[in-house]
Design a protein around this motif. Structure first.
Motif, short mmCIF file in Angstrom:
data_model
loop_
_atom_site.label_atom_id
_atom_site.label_comp_id
_atom_site.label_asym_id
_atom_site.label_seq_id
_atom_site.Cartn_x
_atom_site.Cartn_y
_atom_site.Cartn_z
N ASP A 1 0.64 -1.13 0.16
CA ASP A 1 -0.14 -0.12 -0.31
C ASP A 1 1.04 0.80 -0.34
OD1 ASP A 1 -1.88 1.61 2.38
OD2 ASP A 1 -2.38 1.45 0.25
N GLN A 2 0.57 2.18 -0.98
CA GLN A 2 1.62 3.16 -1.02
C GLN A 2 1.23 4.46 -0.12
OE1 GLN A 2 2.86 2.52 -6.01
NE2 GLN A 2 3.05 4.53 -4.73
N GLN A 3 1.55 5.01 0.74
CA GLN A 3 1.63 6.15 1.40
C GLN A 3 1.86 7.92 0.62
OE1 GLN A 3 1.88 5.03 6.15
NE2 GLN A 3 3.28 3.96 5.76
N VAL A 4 2.85 7.00 -0.26
CA VAL A 4 3.01 8.62 -0.65
C VAL A 4 3.02 7.79 -2.51
CG1 VAL A 4 4.73 10.14 -1.01
CG2 VAL A 4 4.73 8.70 1.34
N LYS A 5 2.28 9.09 -3.20
CA LYS A 5 2.12 8.11 -4.64
C LYS A 5 2.58 9.75 -5.43
CE LYS A 5 -1.99 5.39 -3.59
NZ LYS A 5 -2.88 5.25 -4.17
N GLN A 6 3.28 10.02 -6.38
CA GLN A 6 3.64 10.09 -7.66
C GLN A 6 3.44 9.80 -8.48
OE1 GLN A 6 8.03 11.08 -5.58
NE2 GLN A 6 7.72 12.50 -7.27
N ASN A 7 1.66 9.90 -8.52
CA ASN A 7 1.26 10.11 -9.77
C ASN A 7 1.64 10.20 -11.55
OD1 ASN A 7 -0.86 8.42 -8.49
ND2 ASN A 7 -1.88 10.31 -8.31
N SER A 8 2.67 10.84 -11.51
CA SER A 8 2.77 11.17 -12.95
C SER A 8 4.73 10.96 -13.46
CB SER A 8 3.28 12.42 -13.35
OG SER A 8 2.20 13.42 -13.09
N PRO A 9 4.61 9.52 -13.84
CA PRO A 9 6.09 9.14 -13.94
C PRO A 9 6.88 10.51 -14.64
CG PRO A 9 4.88 8.07 -14.80
CD PRO A 9 4.08 9.29 -14.57
N SER A 10 6.66 10.85 -15.41
CA SER A 10 7.49 12.17 -16.04
C SER A 10 6.82 13.22 -16.30
CB SER A 10 8.27 11.36 -17.20
OG SER A 10 7.08 10.68 -17.90
N LEU A 11 7.35 14.44 -17.08
CA LEU A 11 7.14 15.77 -17.19
C LEU A 11 7.97 16.29 -17.83
CD1 LEU A 11 4.82 18.44 -16.37
CD2 LEU A 11 6.95 18.88 -14.19
N SER A 12 8.00 16.79 -19.04
CA SER A 12 8.59 17.74 -19.74
C SER A 12 8.37 19.22 -19.54
CB SER A 12 8.50 17.28 -21.10
OG SER A 12 9.59 17.99 -21.55
N VAL A 13 9.27 20.36 -19.57
CA VAL A 13 8.73 21.37 -19.79
C VAL A 13 9.95 22.01 -20.34
CG1 VAL A 13 8.57 23.22 -17.76
CG2 VAL A 13 7.54 21.68 -17.22
N GLN A 14 9.40 23.40 -21.15
CA GLN A 14 10.25 24.65 -21.44
C GLN A 14 10.96 25.57 -20.72
OE1 GLN A 14 9.54 23.39 -24.63
NE2 GLN A 14 11.88 24.88 -25.42
N GLU A 15 12.36 25.39 -21.34
CA GLU A 15 13.41 26.56 -19.97
C GLU A 15 12.84 27.83 -19.70
OE1 GLU A 15 17.64 26.89 -21.95
OE2 GLU A 15 17.60 27.77 -20.41
N GLY A 16 12.51 27.83 -18.60
CA GLY A 16 12.24 29.02 -18.11
C GLY A 16 10.89 29.79 -18.03
N ARG A 17 10.18 28.45 -18.10
CA ARG A 17 8.62 28.39 -17.83
C ARG A 17 8.59 27.38 -16.42
NH1 ARG A 17 4.74 28.18 -21.77
NH2 ARG A 17 5.95 29.61 -23.23
#
Lengths: 110, 114
Positions: free
Chosen positions: A1-17
Motif C-alpha cells: 500500500d503506497q502511502q506516498v504517491k507521485q502519479n506522474s512518472p515523467s514531466l517535460s517543461v520548456q526552459e524558463g517556464r
C-alpha cells in the motif's frame, strides 16, 4: 500500500517556464515532507522541506506547497533550467522514518 | 571531502555468496540508514542506527545484517545472496533533531546477483 504517491512518472517543461511536481499521501500522521532530487548514478540530494504546520516554504527558485486537507503537496520550480532535469522524489516523515514516492522524472528542454 | 561514501560502487556476484557494503560519513551525524531501491524504483528503508544503536529494523530477511562499529560507519553484510537481492543500496545519514528528517545520501552501490 503506497502511502506516498507521485502519479506522474515523467514531466517535460520548456526552459524558463514553471515546473510543477505533485505528490499525494494517505497517512495524516505525517509531520514533515521533503523533496529530493536525484541524478543518474548518484544518491538523492535534499532540496526543500516543509513542516505539516505550514502551507508554504520557499527557497530561491523552489517552492513547496502543502494542502493538508487534500493530503497533497507540490513542488514549483520557476524558472526551470536544463540543469533541473533529474528525478524528483517526494518523501513524508513520521516517527523518524521517511516514506518515499516513486519519483517523477523532469526533463527541462532548452 | 565526500560527505557520505560507499564502497564498492558496483558489485557483481553469484548466488549463494556472502558480501559486504561499507558506508562512512564525515558529517558528524549521529544517525545512519540503509535503503534499498529495487527495479521498480521504490526507495525503501531497511535499517537505521542512532549512536550505534539499531532504531529501525524493517521487515528484511535475516540474511541482511547491519553493523555499526562507530557513529561514522554503518556496514551492510549480506549472506547467501539471492537473485532478488539485486538492487541499488543507498546509505544515508542525518542528525537526529526534533522535526527534522533531512538525510544525506551516498552515491549508492549497485548489486547484481547472477
Amino acid at each position: 500500500d503506497q502511502q506516498v504517491k507521485q502519479n506522474s512518472p515523467s514531466l517535460s517543461v520548456q526552459e524558463g517556464r514553471i515546473s510543477i511536481l505533485n505528490c499525494d499521501y494517505t497517512n495524516s500522521m505525517f509531520d514533515y515532507f521533503l523533496w529530493y532530487k536525484k541524478y543518474p548514478a548518484e544518491g538523492p540530494t535534499f532540496l526543500i522541506s516543509i513542516s505539516s504546520i505550514k502551507d508554504k516554504n520557499e527557497d530561491g527558485r523552489f517552492t513547496v506547497f502543502l494542502n493538508k486537507s487534500a493530503k497533497h503537496l507540490s513542488l514549483h520550480i520557476v524558472p526551470s533550467q536544463p540543469g533541473d532535469s533529474a528525478v524528483y522524489f517526494c518523501a513524508a516523515g513520521n516517527n523518524r522514518k521517511l516514506i518515499w514516492g516513486l519519483g517523477t522524472s523532469l526533463a527541462v528542454n532548452p | 571531502d565526500t560527505a557520505v561514501s560507499q564502497t564498492p560502487k558496483y558489485l557483481v556476484t553469484q548466488m549463494g555468496n556472502d558480501k559486504s557494503i561499507k558506508c562512512e560519513q564525515n558529517l558528524g551525524h549521529d544517525t545512519m540508514y540503509w535503503y534499498k531501491q529495487d527495479s521498480k524504483k521504490f526507495l525503501k528503508i531497511m535499517f537505521s542506527y542512532n549512536n550505534k544503536e539499531l532504531i529501525i529494523n524493517e521487515t528484511v530477511p535475516n540474511r541482511f545484517s547491519p553493523k555499526s562499529p562507530d557513529k561514522a560507519h554503518l556496514n551492510l553484510h549480506i549472506n547467501s545472496l539471492e537473485l532478488g537481492d539485486s538492487a541499488v543500496y543507498f546509505c544515508a545519514s542525518s542528525q537526529r533533531v526534533a522535526h527534522s528528517y533531512e538525510q544525506y545520501f551516498g552515491p549508492g552501490t549497485r548489486l547484481t546477483v547472477t
